[in-house]
Design an enzyme around this catalytic site. Structure first.
Site, PDB file in Angstrom:
ATOM      1  N   ALA A 268       0.767  -1.255   0.000  1.00 26.39           N
ATOM      2  CA  ALA A 268       0.000   0.000   0.000  1.00 26.39           C
ATOM      3  C   ALA A 268       0.793   1.298   0.000  1.00 26.39           C
ATOM      4  CB  ALA A 268      -0.953   0.011   1.184  1.00 26.39           C
ATOM      5  N   ALA A 269       2.046   1.301   0.484  1.00 28.88           N
ATOM      6  CA  ALA A 269       2.757   2.577   0.648  1.00 28.88           C
ATOM      7  C   ALA A 269       3.246   3.130  -0.698  1.00 28.88           C
ATOM      8  CB  ALA A 269       3.968   2.379   1.560  1.00 28.88           C
TER       9      ALA A 269
ATOM     10  N   LYS B 116      -2.962   3.978  -4.265  1.00 28.80           N
ATOM     11  CA  LYS B 116      -4.073   3.116  -4.703  1.00 28.80           C
ATOM     12  C   LYS B 116      -5.186   3.101  -3.662  1.00 28.80           C
ATOM     13  CE  LYS B 116      -2.258   1.609  -8.627  1.00 28.80           C
ATOM     14  NZ  LYS B 116      -0.993   2.340  -8.611  1.00 28.80           N
TER      15      LYS B 116
ATOM     16  N   CYS C  43       4.127  -0.921 -12.494  1.00 24.52           N
ATOM     17  CA  CYS C  43       4.547   0.247 -13.287  1.00 24.52           C
ATOM     18  C   CYS C  43       5.752  -0.143 -14.140  1.00 24.52           C
ATOM     19  CB  CYS C  43       4.860   1.432 -12.378  1.00 24.52           C
ATOM     20  SG  CYS C  43       6.241   1.150 -11.266  1.00 24.52           S
TER      21      CYS C  43
HETATM   22  C1  LIG Z   1       4.536  -0.176  -6.303  1.00 30.17           C
HETATM   23  S1  LIG Z   1       4.822   0.063  -4.609  1.00 30.17           S
HETATM   24  C2  LIG Z   1       3.213   0.364  -4.001  1.00 30.17           C
HETATM   25  C3  LIG Z   1       2.674   1.725  -4.315  1.00 30.17           C
HETATM   26  C4  LIG Z   1       1.338   2.008  -3.642  1.00 30.17           C
HETATM   27  N1  LIG Z   1       0.375   0.967  -3.948  1.00 30.17           N
HETATM   28  C5  LIG Z   1       0.763   3.345  -4.049  1.00 30.17           C
HETATM   29  O1  LIG Z   1      -0.071   3.389  -4.960  1.00 30.17           O
HETATM   30  O2  LIG Z   1       1.129   4.350  -3.443  1.00 30.17           O
HETATM   31  C6  LIG Z   1       5.115  -1.586  -4.065  1.00 30.17           C
HETATM   32  C7  LIG Z   1       5.193  -1.756  -2.562  1.00 30.17           C
HETATM   33  O3  LIG Z   1       5.425  -3.152  -2.286  1.00 30.17           O
HETATM   34  C8  LIG Z   1       6.262  -3.264  -1.162  1.00 30.17           C
HETATM   35  N2  LIG Z   1       6.963  -4.579  -1.214  1.00 30.17           N
HETATM   36  C9  LIG Z   1       8.242  -4.844  -1.502  1.00 30.17           C
HETATM   37  N3  LIG Z   1       8.497  -6.163  -1.433  1.00 30.17           N
HETATM   38  C10 LIG Z   1       7.341  -6.752  -1.092  1.00 30.17           C
HETATM   39  C11 LIG Z   1       6.958  -8.093  -0.863  1.00 30.17           C
HETATM   40  N4  LIG Z   1       7.813  -9.108  -1.008  1.00 30.17           N
HETATM   41  N5  LIG Z   1       5.683  -8.336  -0.521  1.00 30.17           N
HETATM   42  C12 LIG Z   1       4.791  -7.330  -0.415  1.00 30.17           C
HETATM   43  N6  LIG Z   1       5.087  -6.033  -0.620  1.00 30.17           N
HETATM   44  C13 LIG Z   1       6.342  -5.745  -0.953  1.00 30.17           C
HETATM   45  C14 LIG Z   1       7.216  -2.091  -1.279  1.00 30.17           C
HETATM   46  O4  LIG Z   1       7.727  -1.750  -0.016  1.00 30.17           O
HETATM   47  C15 LIG Z   1       6.344  -1.015  -1.896  1.00 30.17           C
HETATM   48  O5  LIG Z   1       5.821  -0.151  -0.909  1.00 30.17           O
END
Ligand SMILES: C[S@@+](CC[C@H](N)C(=O)[O-])C[C@H]1O[C@@H](n2cnc3c(N)ncnc32)[C@H](O)[C@@H]1O
Length: 300
Positions: A119-120, A124, A238
């Site tokens: 989510a970070a 979204k 992305c």
């Molecule tokens: C594309 S970003 C998300 C952006 C967010 N959804 C937004 O719209 O602001 C992908 C996120 O997945 C997290 N992430 C990294 N490795 C992961 C894992 N193995 N499982 C789940 N989340 C992971 C990252 O820390 C990152 O915050």
């Protein structure tokens, strides 16, 4: 016109995307120019009724896919400079491609519960809140530092009914809790960052792409276990590479016979020609930002 001496990695990507010569030249030029970023804002639950942002916006009436409550500033405007953003939290600033990726939610019924698994910093979740505000939403982020930013953003923008958690996808998969809607905005090689002018060394290389594809399959295998019968899962990235997009979905559909990909009429002009199920890809040549991928899945 094709830029001079495309690299092996650029050509390999275009070939795997089955792009025409013109589209390949356009994608390579966009990745080299780094000027395809387009900003957008989404109104938050704190925005007063009929609120209009305090900056000039593009006329988007012909963009059938644009999610509700999204505004696109005209070039040169600085939406983040206003007090309505900084102090009041009336809108959240994000990339237009990210808004495009959430467009598939148009065909999802109002969920009672939802989980944003990656989510970070919160884009979204904000886009979902502007469309369907569930009774219970979980914004999950595995990275502790990014989770802090997520929490701050959600608080600043007044997103209600939302719990912030930090479980890994496999922990969610084993927890036995199910939701009507799951968002998986997966970590990826981020090839579209190049088209935004952000350095991303190695993102076109096979080892980066393969590593991400493996992680994405693992995340999705866990995520499908968290979706209620009849519920939906929106997968987004992305990046451009089919191995992290269409092929990840094909892998899931092959292993999960009760799942199918859902058609999104609003996204018909973006339908991927690489697979026979509905999946959608945005490229810089479309003019809506640096690009992305989305596929809506349903647990039938
Ligand atoms: C594309 S970003 C998300 C952006 C967010 N959804 C937004 O719209 O602001 C992908 C996120 O997945 C997290 N992430 C990294 N490795 C992961 C894992 N193995 N499982 C789940 N989340 C992971 C990252 O820390 C990152 O915050």
């Amino acid at each position: 016109m094709m830029p001079e001496s495309p690299s092996h990695a650029e050509l390999r990507l275009c070939k795997r995307l089955q792009l025409s010569d013109a589209s390949a030249a356009s994608l390579i030029a966009a990745m080299r120019a780094g000027a395809s970023s387009r900003q957008a804002v989404v109104l938050t639950p704190l925005a007063p009724q009929d609120y209009v942002p305090p900056f000039a916006c593009v006329d988007t009436t012909a963009w059938g896919w644009l999610p509700p409550a999204v505004f696109v500033p005209v070039e040169g405007e600085k939406p983040t400079a206003h007090a309505d953003y900084r102090e009041k939290g009336y809108y959240y600033s994000l990339d237009l491609s990210s808004c495009w990726e959430s467009a598939a939610l148009a065909v999802v019924p109002q969920p009672g519960s939802s989980l944003d698994m990656c989510a970070a910093p919160g884009g979204k979740t904000m886009l979902m809140a502007a469309r369907h505000l569930p009774q219970h939403h979980v914004a999950n982020e595995v990275s502790p530092s990014r989770r802090g930013i997520l929490r701050q953003n959600l608080e600043h923008c007044g997103v209600p009914n939302t719990e912030v958690t930090g479980l890994r996808p496999d922990q969610w998969g084993a927890a036995g809790q199910v939701f009507d809607l799951l968002l998986v905005d997966a970590p990826c090689s981020g090839q579209s960052l190049l088209a935004k002018g952000i350095r991303n060394p190695g993102c076109l290389g096979a080892s980066m792409v393969n590593g991400n594809a493996k992680r994405q399959k693992g995340i999705l295998l866990a995520a499908v276990r968290c979706v209620a019968p009849g519920g939906h899962l929106l997968y987004t990235t992305c990046t451009y590479d089919p191995d992290e997009n269409e092929k990840v979905i094909a892998y899931i559909l092959k292993r999960m016979p009760s799942w199918r990909a859902v058609e999104v009429p609003e996204l018909a002009p973006f339908r991927s020609a690489l697979v026979d199920f509905p999946a959608y890809r945005l490229l810089p040549e479309h003019g809506f930002g640096a690009g992305g991928f989305c596929c809506l899945l349903k647990n039938t």
